[in-house]
Design a protein around this motif. Structure first.
Motif, PDB file in Angstrom:
ATOM      1  N   VAL A  37       0.831  -1.206   0.000  1.00 56.94           N
ATOM      2  CA  VAL A  37       0.000   0.000   0.000  1.00 56.94           C
ATOM      3  C   VAL A  37       0.865   1.255   0.000  1.00 56.94           C
ATOM      4  O   VAL A  37       0.587   2.230  -0.708  1.00 56.94           O
ATOM      5  CB  VAL A  37      -0.959  -0.012   1.202  1.00 56.94           C
ATOM      6  CG1 VAL A  37      -1.689   1.312   1.329  1.00 56.94           C
ATOM      7  CG2 VAL A  37      -1.963  -1.146   1.064  1.00 56.94           C
ATOM      8  N   GLN A  38       1.951   1.241   0.796  1.00 58.82           N
ATOM      9  CA  GLN A  38       2.837   2.405   0.836  1.00 58.82           C
ATOM     10  C   GLN A  38       3.484   2.656  -0.525  1.00 58.82           C
ATOM     11  O   GLN A  38       3.668   3.811  -0.942  1.00 58.82           O
ATOM     12  CB  GLN A  38       3.925   2.206   1.901  1.00 58.82           C
ATOM     13  CG  GLN A  38       3.422   2.077   3.320  1.00 58.82           C
ATOM     14  CD  GLN A  38       2.614   3.277   3.764  1.00 58.82           C
ATOM     15  OE1 GLN A  38       3.033   4.422   3.601  1.00 58.82           O
ATOM     16  NE2 GLN A  38       1.434   3.029   4.316  1.00 58.82           N
ATOM     17  N   LEU A  39       3.827   1.604  -1.241  1.00 59.21           N
ATOM     18  CA  LEU A  39       4.394   1.759  -2.583  1.00 59.21           C
ATOM     19  C   LEU A  39       3.375   2.387  -3.538  1.00 59.21           C
ATOM     20  O   LEU A  39       3.732   3.233  -4.371  1.00 59.21           O
ATOM     21  CB  LEU A  39       4.872   0.405  -3.114  1.00 59.21           C
ATOM     22  CG  LEU A  39       6.106  -0.189  -2.430  1.00 59.21           C
ATOM     23  CD1 LEU A  39       6.344  -1.627  -2.900  1.00 59.21           C
ATOM     24  CD2 LEU A  39       7.342   0.674  -2.710  1.00 59.21           C
ATOM     25  N   VAL A  40       2.121   1.978  -3.420  1.00 57.58           N
ATOM     26  CA  VAL A  40       1.075   2.566  -4.260  1.00 57.58           C
ATOM     27  C   VAL A  40       0.924   4.059  -3.962  1.00 57.58           C
ATOM     28  O   VAL A  40       0.852   4.899  -4.875  1.00 57.58           O
ATOM     29  CB  VAL A  40      -0.264   1.835  -4.039  1.00 57.58           C
ATOM     30  CG1 VAL A  40      -1.415   2.582  -4.725  1.00 57.58           C
ATOM     31  CG2 VAL A  40      -0.186   0.411  -4.578  1.00 57.58           C
ATOM     32  N   LEU A  41       0.890   4.419  -2.684  1.00 59.12           N
ATOM     33  CA  LEU A  41       0.743   5.818  -2.312  1.00 59.12           C
ATOM     34  C   LEU A  41       1.942   6.653  -2.757  1.00 59.12           C
ATOM     35  O   LEU A  41       1.789   7.804  -3.200  1.00 59.12           O
ATOM     36  CB  LEU A  41       0.550   5.928  -0.799  1.00 59.12           C
ATOM     37  CG  LEU A  41      -0.777   5.380  -0.259  1.00 59.12           C
ATOM     38  CD1 LEU A  41      -0.767   5.364   1.265  1.00 59.12           C
ATOM     39  CD2 LEU A  41      -1.953   6.206  -0.772  1.00 59.12           C
ATOM     40  N   ALA A  42       3.141   6.080  -2.655  1.00 59.68           N
ATOM     41  CA  ALA A  42       4.330   6.793  -3.132  1.00 59.68           C
ATOM     42  C   ALA A  42       4.257   7.019  -4.640  1.00 59.68           C
ATOM     43  O   ALA A  42       4.650   8.084  -5.145  1.00 59.68           O
ATOM     44  CB  ALA A  42       5.593   6.008  -2.770  1.00 59.68           C
ATOM     45  N   ALA A  43       3.727   6.037  -5.372  1.00 59.24           N
ATOM     46  CA  ALA A  43       3.590   6.186  -6.824  1.00 59.24           C
ATOM     47  C   ALA A  43       2.592   7.291  -7.163  1.00 59.24           C
ATOM     48  O   ALA A  43       2.797   8.045  -8.138  1.00 59.24           O
ATOM     49  CB  ALA A  43       3.147   4.858  -7.434  1.00 59.24           C
ATOM     50  N   VAL A  44       1.522   7.419  -6.391  1.00 57.05           N
ATOM     51  CA  VAL A  44       0.540   8.487  -6.625  1.00 57.05           C
ATOM     52  C   VAL A  44       1.196   9.854  -6.472  1.00 57.05           C
ATOM     53  O   VAL A  44       1.067  10.731  -7.343  1.00 57.05           O
ATOM     54  CB  VAL A  44      -0.649   8.334  -5.652  1.00 57.05           C
ATOM     55  CG1 VAL A  44      -1.525   9.592  -5.670  1.00 57.05           C
ATOM     56  CG2 VAL A  44      -1.476   7.119  -6.018  1.00 57.05           C
ATOM     57  N   SER A  45       1.904  10.059  -5.362  1.00 55.90           N
ATOM     58  CA  SER A  45       2.540  11.352  -5.140  1.00 55.90           C
ATOM     59  C   SER A  45       3.656  11.612  -6.139  1.00 55.90           C
ATOM     60  O   SER A  45       3.872  12.756  -6.559  1.00 55.90           O
ATOM     61  CB  SER A  45       3.079  11.434  -3.709  1.00 55.90           C
ATOM     62  OG  SER A  45       2.015  11.430  -2.778  1.00 55.90           O
ATOM     63  N   GLY A  46       4.369  10.550  -6.540  1.00 57.88           N
ATOM     64  CA  GLY A  46       5.398  10.721  -7.564  1.00 57.88           C
ATOM     65  C   GLY A  46       4.803  11.166  -8.898  1.00 57.88           C
ATOM     66  O   GLY A  46       5.376  12.019  -9.600  1.00 57.88           O
ATOM     67  N   THR A  47       3.649  10.619  -9.247  1.00 58.76           N
ATOM     68  CA  THR A  47       2.977  11.027 -10.486  1.00 58.76           C
ATOM     69  C   THR A  47       2.502  12.472 -10.392  1.00 58.76           C
ATOM     70  O   THR A  47       2.638  13.251 -11.355  1.00 58.76           O
ATOM     71  CB  THR A  47       1.781  10.097 -10.768  1.00 58.76           C
ATOM     72  OG1 THR A  47       2.236   8.748 -10.804  1.00 58.76           O
ATOM     73  CG2 THR A  47       1.120  10.445 -12.081  1.00 58.76           C
ATOM     74  N   LEU A  48       1.950  12.855  -9.248  1.00 57.89           N
ATOM     75  CA  LEU A  48       1.543  14.256  -9.053  1.00 57.89           C
ATOM     76  C   LEU A  48       2.742  15.193  -9.168  1.00 57.89           C
ATOM     77  O   LEU A  48       2.642  16.298  -9.730  1.00 57.89           O
ATOM     78  CB  LEU A  48       0.871  14.413  -7.695  1.00 57.89           C
ATOM     79  CG  LEU A  48      -0.544  13.838  -7.570  1.00 57.89           C
ATOM     80  CD1 LEU A  48      -0.977  13.785  -6.111  1.00 57.89           C
ATOM     81  CD2 LEU A  48      -1.536  14.663  -8.379  1.00 57.89           C
ATOM     82  N   LEU A  49       3.876  14.759  -8.623  1.00 57.57           N
ATOM     83  CA  LEU A  49       5.098  15.559  -8.710  1.00 57.57           C
ATOM     84  C   LEU A  49       5.475  15.806 -10.175  1.00 57.57           C
ATOM     85  O   LEU A  49       5.733  16.957 -10.578  1.00 57.57           O
ATOM     86  CB  LEU A  49       6.232  14.835  -7.964  1.00 57.57           C
ATOM     87  CG  LEU A  49       7.586  15.541  -7.802  1.00 57.57           C
ATOM     88  CD1 LEU A  49       8.348  14.887  -6.650  1.00 57.57           C
ATOM     89  CD2 LEU A  49       8.451  15.465  -9.058  1.00 57.57           C
ATOM     90  N   LEU A  50       5.498  14.747 -10.972  1.00 54.75           N
ATOM     91  CA  LEU A  50       5.891  14.878 -12.376  1.00 54.75           C
ATOM     92  C   LEU A  50       4.906  15.741 -13.160  1.00 54.75           C
ATOM     93  O   LEU A  50       5.300  16.585 -13.970  1.00 54.75           O
ATOM     94  CB  LEU A  50       6.006  13.487 -13.010  1.00 54.75           C
ATOM     95  CG  LEU A  50       7.146  12.600 -12.486  1.00 54.75           C
ATOM     96  CD1 LEU A  50       7.058  11.208 -13.101  1.00 54.75           C
ATOM     97  CD2 LEU A  50       8.498  13.237 -12.800  1.00 54.75           C
ATOM     98  N   LEU A  51       3.611  15.542 -12.938  1.00 59.74           N
ATOM     99  CA  LEU A  51       2.608  16.310 -13.679  1.00 59.74           C
ATOM    100  C   LEU A  51       2.658  17.795 -13.320  1.00 59.74           C
ATOM    101  O   LEU A  51       2.541  18.664 -14.194  1.00 59.74           O
ATOM    102  CB  LEU A  51       1.212  15.747 -13.398  1.00 59.74           C
ATOM    103  CG  LEU A  51       0.902  14.371 -13.992  1.00 59.74           C
ATOM    104  CD1 LEU A  51      -0.463  13.881 -13.510  1.00 59.74           C
ATOM    105  CD2 LEU A  51       0.933  14.422 -15.525  1.00 59.74           C
ATOM    106  N   SER A  52       2.820  18.088 -12.028  1.00 59.48           N
ATOM    107  CA  SER A  52       2.886  19.496 -11.621  1.00 59.48           C
ATOM    108  C   SER A  52       4.183  20.138 -12.092  1.00 59.48           C
ATOM    109  O   SER A  52       4.210  21.311 -12.471  1.00 59.48           O
ATOM    110  CB  SER A  52       2.748  19.618 -10.100  1.00 59.48           C
ATOM    111  OG  SER A  52       3.779  18.902  -9.433  1.00 59.48           O
ATOM    112  N   ARG A  53       5.265  19.360 -12.103  1.00 61.42           N
ATOM    113  CA  ARG A  53       6.560  19.884 -12.539  1.00 61.42           C
ATOM    114  C   ARG A  53       6.550  20.248 -14.026  1.00 61.42           C
ATOM    115  O   ARG A  53       7.167  21.235 -14.441  1.00 61.42           O
ATOM    116  CB  ARG A  53       7.633  18.819 -12.281  1.00 61.42           C
ATOM    117  CG  ARG A  53       9.053  19.224 -12.629  1.00 61.42           C
ATOM    118  CD  ARG A  53       9.683  20.018 -11.527  1.00 61.42           C
ATOM    119  NE  ARG A  53      11.082  20.299 -11.770  1.00 61.42           N
ATOM    120  CZ  ARG A  53      11.842  20.962 -10.933  1.00 61.42           C
ATOM    121  NH1 ARG A  53      11.340  21.378  -9.777  1.00 61.42           N
ATOM    122  NH2 ARG A  53      13.108  21.208 -11.209  1.00 61.42           N
TER     123      ARG A  53
END
Length: 528
Positions: A90-106
């Motif tokens: 579950v923690q890996l899934v949540l980290a992937a969500v925030s990582g995707t948000l990071l890339l999209l916002s960047r």
């Protein structure tokens, strides 16, 4: 896994002397701080991407709807999977969500649709994690430290609520969304590292382990038959449906009504967390003066008063004070509902019962957030706050008569049922199983007996039966047979282990009406 480190029983901070609990608790606080930072960034960014109150409210809906949809399956999974590995996933899934948000916002590619969709996926992770984390706590501390561990978990969430939003708002205003999301990704590194460090002992197979569908059905049967749980769910739904308005509309309150920035919005959320911590500290004194119903009424009136006061667009410093009060009211309601639910649930179904509670909580929050967003689009934010505040106060007064259960019954397993007699071994998957209990009851005791046995029927249905009844013999009116059906032989054996001391007391009430030198006869029948 529990450590042998000494701890003073009864101390609120005694569980922190257990290294495994302390490490996981600290990592979870960091993880929750990161999650609150992510939520602040998402809630604020949606106001940049769209001025629609519906879009703003949909962020709250997307975060809470998955818990409404998945909390019960998550509770089942927490009982049948390796909890440590499941939490790491579950923690890996949540980290992937925030990582995707990071890339999209960047890259400037973030849209309202992407933001809502990724918030929904993050909500799925939260739905899977909640029941599982609550389920591992008894593995981390001995029984005498369990209450302290639960209290520390609540304190940890509110520490994160006080720090995360404020820090997230400041980082968002100073460095942008990408850095804010990056901090959340970093927080998951600590949580995953702590879970990898925890060497959870292997759980021995008792031979009666449940599969997913069977455990799911057992949880639903218990929920359907437990009238005490129904009252908790009803009161919680009534509170959260109306109280959700302030959470759904707070970004618009901060920006449009109070003229604040992203940093100010974070300060408001941090004030809620600080108020919750203060509320947690005064809760022991309040509990000495008020019962659970009084606490819920007080929390409802405080929350309604805060929403009503925000309508007048007070100065920012006054708004911070109001949100402190909101945090105190919110923690009073949350801890009261949660503690009552914990008190009325036996150990064997606690994860699933709490998952049902989380389903109602998040379903009410999701439906309320969406509904209040639609209302705000039509009549404006101030008028919506007025309607929700009045509704919360009225509902609190009306439902105050639906008293919450005391939760004082002894729910420890009694193990007083004798093992059933077998002519030959029975396969666990055989079923359904018909159980008959034959009593002899005097005519003058019939009414009292039926009243007692109908109370007992709730225990049968909660612990595994899917049908129940009581009949009399046509040729001998003193001969009365209670019967109930269980779906399999394994489920009936589990039923033997689920009967609590409180259930045993109910059975003794029924058996005292039985006449004759021997105990009531019990018969088991298997379908052919």
């Amino acid at each position: 896994m529990t450590d042998a480190a000494p701890a003073s029983a009864g101390s609120s901070f005694a569980p922190l002397r257990r290294p495994v609990f302390a490490v996981l608790w600290a990592a979870t606080v960091l993880g929750n701080i990161g999650s609150f930072m992510r939520d602040v960034a998402s809630s604020w960014l949606v106001t940049d991407l769209s001025a629609s109150p519906t879009a703003v409210a949909l962020i709250q809906t997307a975060a809470t709807l998955p818990v409404f949809l998945l909390a019960i399956p998550a509770g089942v999974l927490s009982d049948i999977l390796d909890r440590r590995r499941f939490l790491i996933f579950v923690q890996l899934v949540l980290a992937a969500v925030s990582g995707t948000l990071l890339l999209l916002s960047r890259t400037g590619s973030l849209t309202v649709e992407y933001l809502i969709a990724l918030t929904f996926v993050g909500g799925i992770g939260a739905a899977l994690m909640g029941p599982t984390w609550q389920s591992i706590v008894p593995e981390l501390v001995p029984r005498e430290d369990l209450k302290g561990a639960v209290a520390l978990n609540s304190l940890g969430i509110n520490i994160a609520r006080a720090i995360g939003p404020a820090a997230g708002g400041l980082i968002l205003a100073s460095f942008g969304a990408a850095v804010t999301y990056g901090m959340d990704v970093l927080s998951y590194v600590f949580v995953i590292g702590a879970l990898l460090w925890w060497k959870r002992p292997a759980v021995a197979d008792s031979g009666l382990s449940e599969n997913f569908l069977g455990a799911f059905r057992a949880g639903l049967r218990y929920t359907r038959a437990s009238k005490e749980l129904h009252r908790v769910l009803l009161r919680a739904a009534a509170f959260f449906l109306f109280a959700s308005a302030v959470w759904a509309l707070l970004p618009l309150v901060a920006r449009q009504m109070l003229g604040g920035s992203a940093g100010f919005y974070g300060v408001l959320l941090g004030a809620v967390g600080a108020g919750a911590i203060a509320g947690a500290l005064v809760m022991p004194r309040l509990r000495r003066r008020l019962d659970a119903d009084g606490l819920v009424l007080l929390a409802s009136l405080i929350s309604a008063a805060v929403m009503g006061a925000l309508v007048f667009a007070p100065p920012q410093w006054a708004a911070v004070g109001l949100l402190l009060l909101l945090g105190m009211g919110w923690i009073a309601a949350l801890t009261t509902f949660n503690s009552v639910a914990q008190a009325i649930l036996p150990n064997w179904v606690r994860g699933r019962g709490l998952a049902v509670y989380l389903t109602v909580f998040n379903g009410a929050m999701a439906a309320g957030s969406f509904g209040w967003g639609l209302v705000a689009r039509e009549v404006g934010v101030p008028s919506t706050l007025v309607v929700s505040a009045v509704g919360l106060a009225v509902v609190a007064l009306l439902f105050h008569r639906a008293r919450l259960p005391a939760g004082e019954a002894d729910l420890q397993a009694s193990r007083h049922w004798p093992e059933p007699l077998l002519a030959e071994p029975v396969a666990h998957d055989r079923g359904p199983v018909l159980i008959q209990v034959e009593y002899r009851i005097r005519q003058q005791d019939r009414a009292a007996f039926l009243e007692a046995i109908r109370r007992l029927s709730q225990e049968r249905l909660r612990d595994g039966a899917y049908a129940w009844g009581v009949v009399e013999h046509t040729g001998d009116t003193e001969r009365v047979v209670e019967w109930f059906l269980v779906e399999s032989w394994a489920e009936h054996l589990r039923q033997h282990h689920r009967v609590s001391h409180a259930d045993a007391d109910l059975q003794n009430e029924v058996v005292r009406f039985h006449i004759g030198p021997d105990k009531p006869e019990v018969h088991h029948f298997l379908a052919l």
